[in-house]
Design a protein around this motif. Sequence first.
Motif, PDB file in Angstrom:
ATOM      1  N   MET A   1      18.715  -1.137  -5.748  1.00 15.18           N
ATOM      2  CA  MET A   1      17.416  -1.299  -5.088  1.00 15.18           C
ATOM      3  C   MET A   1      16.687   0.045  -5.062  1.00 15.18           C
ATOM      4  N   THR A   2      15.395  -0.029  -5.256  1.00 14.47           N
ATOM      5  CA  THR A   2      14.551   1.164  -5.215  1.00 14.47           C
ATOM      6  C   THR A   2      13.664   1.099  -3.984  1.00 14.47           C
ATOM      7  N   LEU A   3      13.540   2.218  -3.267  1.00 19.89           N
ATOM      8  CA  LEU A   3      12.746   2.272  -2.048  1.00 19.89           C
ATOM      9  C   LEU A   3      11.325   2.721  -2.377  1.00 19.89           C
ATOM     10  N   PHE A   4      10.351   1.933  -1.933  1.00 16.85           N
ATOM     11  CA  PHE A   4       8.939   2.278  -2.132  1.00 16.85           C
ATOM     12  C   PHE A   4       8.362   2.779  -0.812  1.00 16.85           C
ATOM     13  N   LEU A   5       7.737   3.971  -0.858  1.00 20.19           N
ATOM     14  CA  LEU A   5       7.170   4.577   0.347  1.00 20.19           C
ATOM     15  C   LEU A   5       5.693   4.889   0.132  1.00 20.19           C
ATOM     16  N   SER A   6       4.880   4.521   1.100  1.00 18.90           N
ATOM     17  CA  SER A   6       3.438   4.731   1.025  1.00 18.90           C
ATOM     18  C   SER A   6       3.043   6.096   1.596  1.00 18.90           C
ATOM     19  N   GLU A   7       1.806   6.482   1.363  1.00 21.38           N
ATOM     20  CA  GLU A   7       1.284   7.722   1.929  1.00 21.38           C
ATOM     21  C   GLU A   7       1.434   7.751   3.455  1.00 21.38           C
ATOM     22  N   LYS A   8       1.096   6.646   4.089  1.00 17.08           N
ATOM     23  CA  LYS A   8       1.179   6.592   5.547  1.00 17.08           C
ATOM     24  C   LYS A   8       2.611   6.775   6.019  1.00 17.08           C
TER      25      LYS A   8
END
Length: 324
Positions: A1-8
Motif C-alpha cells: 500500500m502507498t500512502l497519499f498525503l495532501s498539502e494540508k
Amino acid sequence: MTLFLSEKQVSNLLTMPEALQVVEEAFRHIATGEALQQPRRRLIMPKGIYHIMPAADLQTETFGVKLYTSFSPRTRFLFLLYSSQNGDLLAVIEADKLGQVRTGAASGIATKLLANHADPLRVGLFGAGWQAETQIEAVCTACTVQQVLVYSRTPERREAFCNKMSTLLRQDIRPAESPEEVVRNSNVIITATNSISPVLQGAWLRPGTHINAVGSNMLIRQELDIETIRRSDLIVVDSIEQARLEAGDLLPAFERGYFRWEQAVELAQIVNRQHPGRTKPEQITLFKSLGVALEDVAVATHVYKKALHQGIGEERPFWIEPLP
C-alpha cells in the motif's frame, strides 16, 4: 500500500523544530558518506520547466525524488518516497509546504552554526513572500533573535507580512523603509527574493554579519553583488556540485576572479565539525542555499512515519500485479 498525503496534511504534520532536527541529521549523513544525491536537473520546454531532484539516505533506508513543474501561473510540487530495502513506493506527497519548511530549516541550521552569537541577533530580511515566512520562522526557532527588520518593494505587502509573522512567532518584526536600513541595523541578513539583480550591497555590511542567500537557484538570478562575495570570509553552500550549476550569486564573482570554488565549504562539513566554520567574531559568513534533494528526503521520511503513527493520509494499492 502507498500512502497519499495532501498539502494540508503535510502542513499539520511537519513542524519547524522537527524539520530542523531531521535536516541537520541529513547533512550529517552527507558528511559521513551515508547519503547519495544528484543536483537538480531541469527540462526546459517552450511553455514551462520540469524539475527533478533525486536523493537517498542510507541511514533512514529511504530514497526518493521531488518532481515539480513551473508553468504559468504556478508551480506544482510532488514527492515520491521509496524504501531502499525493497524499492516499494511508500508515499506520494504533495510537496510545496514540504519544500518551504526544509528550505527554511537549512537557513536556521546555518545561522545557528555560523552567526556571531556573542551579540544579540538582529535579523534583516529581504522579501515578504512564501519562502520568507519559513526563513524567519526557522532562524527564530533555531536561535534567540532580538529583532527582525523586513524590506520588500511594496510597502503594503511588507506591512502585512510583519503583522502576520509578529503574531505567528511572537517576535518583534518591523518593516524597514530601505534596503540599506535593513543591512546596517542587522547582523544576520536573509535574502529571499526572485530578483535578477542584486538587492544586497556588500558595502553596507558590518563586520561579523552572517548572510543566508536563498532566493537564487538559477544562473539568471542574483541577489548579492560581487562586493558581498568579495567581503565574505567564509562561503558555505549546501552542495558544491549543485552550486556550480545554478548559484547565480556566485557566478559573477567567479568570472571576475573574486571567488574560487576551492574556497567553498559544504554545510555538511560544518554540521559534522569537519570544518570549524566561523573562527573570529568579525568575520562575514555566507550560506548560499540552493535547496538539495536530501533535505526533501529527510522531511518526507519524517512526515511519512508520523502520518503512519497518527493514522493520517489515504492508503491505496499502487502496484499492478503482472499478468500470468
